[in-house]
Structures are given as structure tokens and as C-alpha cells.
Design a protein around this motif. Structure first.
Motif, PDB file in Angstrom:
ATOM      1  N   THR A 357     -12.353 -13.041  -0.892  1.00 29.28           N
ATOM      2  CA  THR A 357     -11.537 -12.559   0.277  1.00 29.28           C
ATOM      3  C   THR A 357     -12.665 -11.889   1.274  1.00 29.28           C
ATOM      4  O   THR A 357     -13.940 -11.672   1.128  1.00 29.28           O
ATOM      5  N   THR A 359     -13.205 -10.095   5.491  1.00 33.60           N
ATOM      6  CA  THR A 359     -12.408  -9.655   6.739  1.00 33.60           C
ATOM      7  C   THR A 359     -12.494 -10.456   7.983  1.00 33.60           C
ATOM      8  O   THR A 359     -13.185 -11.549   8.132  1.00 33.60           O
ATOM      9  N   GLN A 399      -3.695 -14.661   3.997  1.00 34.24           N
ATOM     10  CA  GLN A 399      -3.758 -13.323   4.321  1.00 34.24           C
ATOM     11  C   GLN A 399      -3.516 -12.441   3.006  1.00 34.24           C
ATOM     12  O   GLN A 399      -2.707 -12.494   2.547  1.00 34.24           O
ATOM     13  N   THR A 400      -4.676 -11.916   2.555  1.00 31.54           N
ATOM     14  CA  THR A 400      -4.383 -11.174   1.119  1.00 31.54           C
ATOM     15  C   THR A 400      -3.949  -9.557   1.205  1.00 31.54           C
ATOM     16  O   THR A 400      -3.495  -9.364   0.194  1.00 31.54           O
ATOM     17  N   ASN A 401      -3.950  -9.097   2.040  1.00 31.33           N
ATOM     18  CA  ASN A 401      -3.429  -7.763   2.430  1.00 31.33           C
ATOM     19  C   ASN A 401      -1.963  -7.890   3.130  1.00 31.33           C
ATOM     20  O   ASN A 401      -1.692  -8.912   3.473  1.00 31.33           O
ATOM     21  N   ALA A 402      -1.346  -6.924   3.282  1.00 26.17           N
ATOM     22  CA  ALA A 402      -0.252  -6.875   3.973  1.00 26.17           C
ATOM     23  C   ALA A 402      -0.132  -7.279   5.302  1.00 26.17           C
ATOM     24  O   ALA A 402      -1.227  -7.229   6.246  1.00 26.17           O
ATOM     25  N   CYS A 405      -0.775  -5.214   8.407  1.00 27.08           N
ATOM     26  CA  CYS A 405      -2.097  -4.361   8.401  1.00 27.08           C
ATOM     27  C   CYS A 405      -3.031  -5.071   9.459  1.00 27.08           C
ATOM     28  O   CYS A 405      -3.513  -5.980   9.276  1.00 27.08           O
ATOM     29  N   PRO A 409      -7.500  -7.166   8.589  1.00 19.20           N
ATOM     30  CA  PRO A 409      -6.790  -8.016   7.866  1.00 19.20           C
ATOM     31  C   PRO A 409      -7.825  -8.756   7.079  1.00 19.20           C
ATOM     32  O   PRO A 409      -9.002  -9.148   7.636  1.00 19.20           O
ATOM     33  N   ARG A 410      -7.657  -9.140   5.800  1.00 23.48           N
ATOM     34  CA  ARG A 410      -8.609  -9.910   4.900  1.00 23.48           C
ATOM     35  C   ARG A 410      -7.658 -11.294   4.760  1.00 23.48           C
ATOM     36  O   ARG A 410      -6.481 -11.312   4.502  1.00 23.48           O
TER      37      ARG A 410
END
Length: 442
Positions: A357, A359, A399-402, A405, A409-410
Motif C-alpha cells: 500500500t 499514501t 483503496q485499502t483504508n475506509a 478517510c 487515503p491509502r
């Protein structure tokens, strides 16, 4: 009750909804409240409404909120349709109400404004949706509105406080309802029992990946000639379902791989089936290189650079960015440093660990560097962020996070190297010279 309402209308799986519509929408007097119809895609909302209005001969005006993307276009479309004139100018809502009263003053029957894709109304001025909900009160006419959407009513609420309409939910079809609707497409040359068996077998393959009625009907009609071919050749009978299924099973699995993509038309798919049948080969739609070529033609230039930057960020360590993306004055020592870094991390190759992942800030830094090195200076604006969102929706990034967010975002790149090389060749970009695992040691 009116005579036209005494006749029964039957739509498979939608009997409760038709019963509710029948009690609300009349031809002589418009419903005192608006109707809000919602449900998932392919649940028969528009089809059921169309059958209902045509069967009971109720006046309606269908408004597509995608084609009519602002309030003025909606106002002018309604007035021009009611007055049967081509060019109508409506500047504001007051003028619209006045012309609506004039055009409906001598109409005795009720008329319903049906807003398809009504969720688009949320993006217009705040008072537009409120005015349509209160249209019966404002115009003082025999009129009511029907909103058709995939969204819930809670998502339409605003600070103005919208009056709650009558809600009618269209749930997704059950397996038995889907099979009953698919069986209605039975060809003339086939018996209904055999076609129902074929649809049941096809549903068992596709139901885990697809529950959309339109797509299932499309796949059933598209692949049925291959299923029925042994009967036409005299090699099997309708009772030998196992033999018929064996003939089409491989083709259905290939169709499952390209579900929803519509990479070729139905006529081309049928010709491909006939050609492969004559040569005794399995049906193959296209290779990954051809798929990459198709994406090349669809992606904008900066989207290709964003995808390349995402691939580099996923397969290079963040520690090497400072030395890898340096200006020309530092390129002599850069190679030595990268070779040492490569030897140090030789056992931890990114091709074994998989993509990592990264940013959003790191993605934009790499993107800015490779664009300025190959093209010219660039200013980051909203279109760049929109293209990142498009790459996520296409399944090329994730997108690996919510999703809520927004601060940091990641993402992760989901394409392989062969796919990316096809993207790189289309813009004359050497991606391997930016990948640590491919830097040559001299």
C-alpha cells in the motif's frame, strides 16, 4: 372503483407492488401524496411502472434526470411536452408554475410526472426537489409526482425538510422469480421445460457472481444456441440434458470470466461460437494483451501516468524514492546507491511479497516527477483526483483504508507487470528503469 382498475395486471414477482400502485394511482384523481419507488438495479422498477401506466391507461410524463441534467431543462421539457411545442423558454420556477397551470387548466384526467434516476435531483438547487414534491399545492392542478431511484429516502433529506412521500420498495428477485422471468424468453424451437432446465443450470454457475436479471437474461439468450446445437445436429435429444450441458459448460465458464464487460457484441459472440465449433476449439474472447490494448484506448494520458506511478509505489520501497527520483545532476551516484539497496533487499523481492500500500501524497509525488521528466510541468487540480477515483472504480487501483478517510487515503495497485507494460508502451515510457528489481548491475 373505476372500470379500468378492475382489470388485473400480472408482473412476475411484483404483485404486492402492483397492488399498492393500484390503490394509489388513479386515472381520474391524482394521488394526494407523492410516491417514492426505490430498489436495487435490475429489480423491475421502471419496467413495472411502464406496464402499470400502459395497462390502466393512466397519463404520465417520463422525465429522465440524466438527460435533463438541470432544472431549466426539466421545466422546459415538461411544458413543451404538455403544450406540444418544440421551443419553450422557462427561466425560473415561478414561470414554470404559471405555464403549468395554463397548460393543465382544462385537463380533467390526472397526470403523473415520473422522475427516472431521481437521485440526480439531489445535485440541483436545494429548492428544486422541494418544489416538485409540493407541485400539487403550488400549481393547484390534478397532478402528482413519482420518483424512481436506487437510493433510500433518507439520502434525499435536506435542511429544508422534505415532506415524506409514500415509499414503495422493490426487493431483489428470488431464485424462483428470476427463473420464472428468464423462462419467458423461451425460443420457438425449444420446449419450455427444456429451456427452464437450461436456465436453472446457467443460474447455478452465475448466481454467486451475478444476481442482475438483465445480465442473466442476456447470458441465457447468448449461450443457448451452443446448448441446443447437439439437438439440431441429431446427436442428442431433449431428454439427454447431461450431454447438452457438457456441450455448453466450457462456454459458460468463459462467459463468466468476462461478466458485465460486454467486450464483444452478441452477434460477434455467436459468430465466434460458430467458428470455434467448426474447428473444435474452445471459445476465447481475448488475451490479456488485447485487454490491455482496449484499456489503452479508453484511459486518458494522465490516467496512464497515474497508473504507472501507482505501480511503482506498490513495488518499490518508500525508502528508495528519495534516491530513485533525483534530478540529472545526482544520477551518477544514484545508480550505485540503488544497486546497494537492491543487494541488501535481494531476499525480500517485491514480486514475492506482492504489491504494498502507499499514501496519496507519495502517489502524487511520483506522478509529478515522471510527468515533468517526460512531458512538462503540471499543476495538480481536481481532474487528477477525479482520475484517481476513476481508476479505483475500474478496479485498477483499490483503496485499502475506509472510504471516508479523506485526510490520508491509502491505495494499492492491482494490475500486473505485463498489463502495465502495454500501458507504458502506448506512451513510450520505460517503466522498468524505475523498478528496483529490474535495475541492471554493471
Amino acid at each position: 372503483m373505476d372500470k379500468h382498475l378492475s382489470e388485473d395486471l400480472t408482473v412476475c414477482g411484483r404483485e404486492p407492488q402492483i397492488k399498492t400502485l393500484k390503490s394509489l394511482l388513479r386515472r381520474d384523481i391524482a394521488c394526494c401524496s407523492n410516491v417514492f419507488i426505490f430498489g436495487s438495479p435490475g429489480s423491475g422498477k421502471t419496467y413495472t411502472l411502464d406496464k402499470f401506466f400502459n395497462h390502466y391507461k393512466i397519463r404520465r410524463l417520463l422525465i429522465n434526470c440524466i438527460e435533463l441534467y438541470n432544472s431549466r431543462l426539466i421545466y422546459e421539457f415538461i411544458i413543451s411536452t404538455l403544450t406540444d411545442t418544440e421551443k419553450v423558454s422557462v427561466k425560473n420556477e415561478n414561470e414554470f408554475i404559471h405555464k403549468l397551470q395554463t397548460s393543465l387548466s382544462d385537463k380533467e384526467e390526472a397526470i403523473y410526472f415520473v422522475f427516472d434516476k431521481a437521485d440526480r435531483l439531489r445535485s440541483l438547487e436545494p429548492r428544486v426537489l422541494l418544489n416538485f414534491i409540493k407541485l400539487r399545492e403550488l400549481a393547484e392542478c390534478n397532478i402528482s409526482c413519482v420518483f424512481v431511484t436506487q437510493k433510500l429516502w433518507q439520502e434525499f433529506q435536506t435542511d429544508l425538510g422534505l415532506p415524506r412521500p409514500i415509499l414503495i420498495r422493490f426487493p431483489i428477485y428470488t431464485k424462483f422469480e428470476l427463473l420464472a422471468i428468464m423462462t419467458e424468453d423461451v425460443p420457438d424451437k425449444c420446449s419450455p421445460a427444456l429451456y427452464k432446465t437450461y436456465c436453472s443450470l446457467l443460474f447455478n454457475i452465475f448466481h454467486k457472481a451475478c444476481n442482475n436479471l438483465m445480465e442473466l437474461r442476456h447470458q441465457a439468450v447468448l449461450n443457448f444456441p451452443k446448448f441446443y446445437q447437439p439437438i439440431l445436429d441429431g446427436e442428442a435429444t431433449e431428454n439427454q440434458v447431461g450431454k447438452l450441458w457438457k456441450n455448453v459448460q466450457g462456454h459458460l465458464k468463459e462467459a463468466l470470466r468476462t461478466l458485465y464487460l460486454r467486450e464483444i457484441s452478441s452477434s460477434k459472440w455467436q459468430r465466434l461460437q460458430e467458428h470455434c465449433l467448426a474447428e473444435g476449439k474452445e471459445v476465447k474472447i481475448q488475451s490479456s494483451k488485447q485487454s490491455s490494448s482496449r484499456v489503452n484506448a479508453e484511459l486518458p494520458l494522465f490516467s496512464k501516468y497515474l497508473l504507472i506511478a501507482a505501480f511503482i509505489a506498490s513495488h518499490n520501497s518508500a525508502k528508495t524514492d528519495g534516491r530513485l527520483f533525483q534530478k540529472k545532476s545526482a544520477k551518477i551516484s544514484k545508480k550505485r546507491q540503488l544497486v546497494g539497496e537492491k543487494k541488501k533487499n535481494e531476499r525480500n523481492s517485491t514480486w514475492l511479497l506482492g504489491p504494498k500500500t502507499f499514501t496519496l501524497n507519495r502517489l502524487l509525488d511520483i506522478f509529478t516527477f515522471i510527468v515533468e521528466e517526460n512531458l512538462e510541468s503540471i499543476n495538480l487540480n481536481t481532474s487528477i483526483f477525479n482520475q484517481i477515483t476513476s481508476l479505483v472504480s475500474m478496479g485498477l487501483l483499490c483503496q485499502t483504508n475506509a472510504s471516508d478517510c479523506i485526510d490520508n487515503p491509502r491505495y494499492k495497485c492491482l494490475v500486473n507487470l505485463s498489463f502495465l507494460e502495454g500501458i507504458s508502451k502506448s506512451i513510450d515510457f520505460e517503466v522498468k528503469k524505475y523498478l528496483l528489481d529490474f535495475i541492471e548491475i554493471n
